[in-house]
Design a protein around this motif. Structure first.
Motif, PDB file in Angstrom:
ATOM      1  N   LEU A  29      10.103  20.720  -2.303  1.00 55.40           N
ATOM      2  CA  LEU A  29      10.512  21.618  -1.235  1.00 55.40           C
ATOM      3  C   LEU A  29       9.314  22.039  -0.394  1.00 55.40           C
ATOM      4  N   ASN A  30       9.480  21.950   0.921  1.00 58.65           N
ATOM      5  CA  ASN A  30       8.441  22.315   1.896  1.00 58.65           C
ATOM      6  C   ASN A  30       7.173  21.465   1.800  1.00 58.65           C
ATOM      7  N   GLU A  31       7.312  20.293   1.227  1.00 53.68           N
ATOM      8  CA  GLU A  31       6.181  19.363   1.193  1.00 53.68           C
ATOM      9  C   GLU A  31       6.591  18.045   1.842  1.00 53.68           C
ATOM     10  N   SER A  32       5.634  17.158   2.000  1.00 53.01           N
ATOM     11  CA  SER A  32       5.918  15.827   2.520  1.00 53.01           C
ATOM     12  C   SER A  32       6.088  14.848   1.367  1.00 53.01           C
ATOM     13  N   PRO A  33       6.720  13.713   1.619  1.00 59.51           N
ATOM     14  CA  PRO A  33       6.861  12.718   0.546  1.00 59.51           C
ATOM     15  C   PRO A  33       5.490  12.224   0.078  1.00 59.51           C
ATOM     16  N   ARG A  34       5.391  11.971  -1.231  1.00 60.08           N
ATOM     17  CA  ARG A  34       4.188  11.361  -1.760  1.00 60.08           C
ATOM     18  C   ARG A  34       4.597  10.309  -2.785  1.00 60.08           C
ATOM     19  N   LEU A  35       3.736   9.321  -2.945  1.00 61.61           N
ATOM     20  CA  LEU A  35       4.060   8.214  -3.839  1.00 61.61           C
ATOM     21  C   LEU A  35       4.144   8.680  -5.285  1.00 61.61           C
ATOM     22  N   LEU A  36       5.187   8.241  -5.973  1.00 63.84           N
ATOM     23  CA  LEU A  36       5.318   8.504  -7.404  1.00 63.84           C
ATOM     24  C   LEU A  36       4.903   7.259  -8.192  1.00 63.84           C
ATOM     25  N   LEU A  37       5.487   6.116  -7.834  1.00 60.79           N
ATOM     26  CA  LEU A  37       5.062   4.864  -8.457  1.00 60.79           C
ATOM     27  C   LEU A  37       5.520   3.683  -7.609  1.00 60.79           C
ATOM     28  N   LYS A  38       4.943   2.526  -7.906  1.00 63.22           N
ATOM     29  CA  LYS A  38       5.276   1.328  -7.147  1.00 63.22           C
ATOM     30  C   LYS A  38       5.160   0.100  -8.037  1.00 63.22           C
ATOM     31  N   SER A  39       5.837  -0.970  -7.631  1.00 60.45           N
ATOM     32  CA  SER A  39       5.805  -2.191  -8.418  1.00 60.45           C
ATOM     33  C   SER A  39       6.060  -3.408  -7.550  1.00 60.45           C
ATOM     34  N   PHE A  40       5.463  -4.525  -7.961  1.00 63.13           N
ATOM     35  CA  PHE A  40       5.674  -5.796  -7.282  1.00 63.13           C
ATOM     36  C   PHE A  40       5.965  -6.906  -8.289  1.00 63.13           C
ATOM     37  N   THR A  41       5.907  -6.583  -9.554  1.00 62.26           N
ATOM     38  CA  THR A  41       5.999  -7.588 -10.598  1.00 62.26           C
ATOM     39  C   THR A  41       7.343  -7.537 -11.302  1.00 62.26           C
ATOM     40  N   ASP A  42       8.014  -8.665 -11.340  1.00 63.03           N
ATOM     41  CA  ASP A  42       9.339  -8.723 -11.943  1.00 63.03           C
ATOM     42  C   ASP A  42       9.281  -8.388 -13.433  1.00 63.03           C
ATOM     43  N   ASN A  43      10.219  -7.554 -13.866  1.00 60.20           N
ATOM     44  CA  ASN A  43      10.404  -7.225 -15.283  1.00 60.20           C
ATOM     45  C   ASN A  43       9.212  -6.519 -15.940  1.00 60.20           C
ATOM     46  N   LYS A  44       8.366  -5.924 -15.170  1.00 61.36           N
ATOM     47  CA  LYS A  44       7.233  -5.173 -15.723  1.00 61.36           C
ATOM     48  C   LYS A  44       7.452  -3.677 -15.520  1.00 61.36           C
ATOM     49  N   ARG A  45       7.349  -2.899 -16.574  1.00 62.14           N
ATOM     50  CA  ARG A  45       7.547  -1.455 -16.501  1.00 62.14           C
ATOM     51  C   ARG A  45       6.324  -0.795 -15.883  1.00 62.14           C
ATOM     52  N   THR A  46       6.577   0.088 -14.932  1.00 63.01           N
ATOM     53  CA  THR A  46       5.512   0.846 -14.285  1.00 63.01           C
ATOM     54  C   THR A  46       5.729   2.320 -14.601  1.00 63.01           C
ATOM     55  N   GLU A  47       4.658   3.017 -14.976  1.00 63.91           N
ATOM     56  CA  GLU A  47       4.788   4.426 -15.371  1.00 63.91           C
ATOM     57  C   GLU A  47       3.817   5.309 -14.615  1.00 63.91           C
ATOM     58  N   HIS A  48       4.249   6.536 -14.346  1.00 62.86           N
ATOM     59  CA  HIS A  48       3.357   7.523 -13.751  1.00 62.86           C
ATOM     60  C   HIS A  48       3.967   8.905 -13.916  1.00 62.86           C
TER      61      HIS A  48
ATOM     62  N   GLU B 273       0.789  -1.218   0.000  1.00 58.80           N
ATOM     63  CA  GLU B 273       0.000   0.000   0.000  1.00 58.80           C
ATOM     64  C   GLU B 273       0.819   1.264   0.000  1.00 58.80           C
ATOM     65  N   THR B 274       0.166   2.335  -0.414  1.00 61.57           N
ATOM     66  CA  THR B 274       0.771   3.660  -0.405  1.00 61.57           C
ATOM     67  C   THR B 274       0.797   4.198   1.020  1.00 61.57           C
ATOM     68  N   LEU B 275       1.910   4.832   1.372  1.00 57.86           N
ATOM     69  CA  LEU B 275       1.987   5.578   2.615  1.00 57.86           C
ATOM     70  C   LEU B 275       1.550   7.007   2.354  1.00 57.86           C
ATOM     71  N   TYR B 276       0.713   7.528   3.230  1.00 55.88           N
ATOM     72  CA  TYR B 276       0.290   8.928   3.154  1.00 55.88           C
ATOM     73  C   TYR B 276       0.914   9.652   4.347  1.00 55.88           C
ATOM     74  N   PHE B 277       1.715  10.647   4.026  1.00 55.05           N
ATOM     75  CA  PHE B 277       2.458  11.348   5.064  1.00 55.05           C
ATOM     76  C   PHE B 277       1.745  12.600   5.542  1.00 55.05           C
ATOM     77  N   GLY B 278       1.932  12.881   6.823  1.00 53.21           N
ATOM     78  CA  GLY B 278       1.529  14.167   7.361  1.00 53.21           C
ATOM     79  C   GLY B 278       2.555  15.232   7.016  1.00 53.21           C
ATOM     80  N   SER B 279       2.295  16.449   7.474  1.00 53.27           N
ATOM     81  CA  SER B 279       3.180  17.572   7.175  1.00 53.27           C
ATOM     82  C   SER B 279       4.424  17.592   8.053  1.00 53.27           C
ATOM     83  N   GLY B 280       4.418  16.760   9.085  1.00 52.56           N
ATOM     84  CA  GLY B 280       5.597  16.649   9.923  1.00 52.56           C
ATOM     85  C   GLY B 280       5.615  17.617  11.089  1.00 52.56           C
ATOM     86  N   THR B 281       6.402  17.260  12.089  1.00 52.62           N
ATOM     87  CA  THR B 281       6.707  18.146  13.212  1.00 52.62           C
ATOM     88  C   THR B 281       8.204  18.413  13.195  1.00 52.62           C
TER      89      THR B 281
END
Lengths: 115, 114
Positions: free
Chosen positions: B41-60, A102-110
């Motif tokens: 900058l000044n944001e939190s991490p967010r998902l770009l892409l993910k994969s679980f399948t060997d040798n399969k290209r994932t795009e986003h 699953e995707t992790l959804y992050f907060g804005s942090g402290t």
């Protein structure tokens, strides 16, 4: 959906004081993760809960750090006797069930600053 | 335990050139889940892409990655960098052997200049 909510956004403590950080996961999410982010170390895993139960706390400095999840709507990270090296951004994230894909959804942090 | 290695701390590129950010991982489990997260900058991490399948290209969003279990790699690529791609990119791993905790690499900062 308000997303993951973390409070406070900023906290400044003196060396030796205690700091408590709060996290409210996305409603319906049963997994909560805590990370510490610094420029040098990147995103360090601290601990994680699934269905309020602690699953893995291998990243926690045991002596001064503790985390709890007393109910499904919030988790706390407590740091006792804070030290300057604890200064970092503490990020909380939630996911639907904590089963790996699953995707992790992050907060804005402290942002914790220890003087 | 599980680990993720990102060898480049900083990648600088001119707009329009191709992007490749390296990610390799270690796990004893044969079915890992691999992720790329992006943090502007000044944001939190967010998902770009993910994969679980060997040798399969994932795009986003113009980025793509292919999980190669034979080489334990999950490199991130884009054919043409844009100024807005400047950000911190994290590769991450989760699997049963690690109890499904999500472990991140040290991150690669991508700076795209005009």
């Amino acid at each position: 959906n308000a997303g993951v909510i973390q409070t406070p956004r900023h906290k400044v403590t003196g060396k030796g004081q205690e700091a408590t950080l709060w996290c409210e996961p996305i409603s319906g999410h049963s997994a909560v993760f805590w990370y510490r982010q610094t420029i040098v170390q990147g995103l360090e895993f601290l601990t994680y809960f699934r269905n309020q139960a602690p699953i893995d706390d291998s990243g926690m400095p045991k002596e001064r750090f503790s985390a709890q999840m007393p109910n499904q709507s919030h988790s706390t990270l407590k740091i006792q006797s804070t030290q300057p090296q604890d200064s970092a951004v503490y990020l909380c994230a939630s996911s639907l069930a904590g089963t790996g894909a699953e995707t992790l959804y992050f907060g804005s942090g402290t942002r914790l600053t220890v003087l | 335990g599980d680990s993720v290695t990102q060898t480049e701390g900083l990648v600088t590129l001119t707009e329009g050139l191709p992007v490749m950010l390296n990610c390799t991982y270690q796990t004893i489990y044969s079915n890992p889940f691999l992720f790329w997260y992006v943090q502007h900058l000044n944001e939190s991490p967010r998902l770009l892409l993910k994969s679980f399948t060997d040798n399969k290209r994932t795009e986003h969003q113009g980025f793509h990655a292919t999980l190669h279990k034979s080489s334990s790699s999950f490199h991130l690529q884009k054919s043409s960098a844009q100024l807005s791609d400047s950000a911190l990119y994290y590769c991450a791993l989760s699997d049963l052997a690690g109890g499904y905790k999500v472990v991140f690499g040290s991150g690669t900062r991508l700076l795209v200049s005009p």
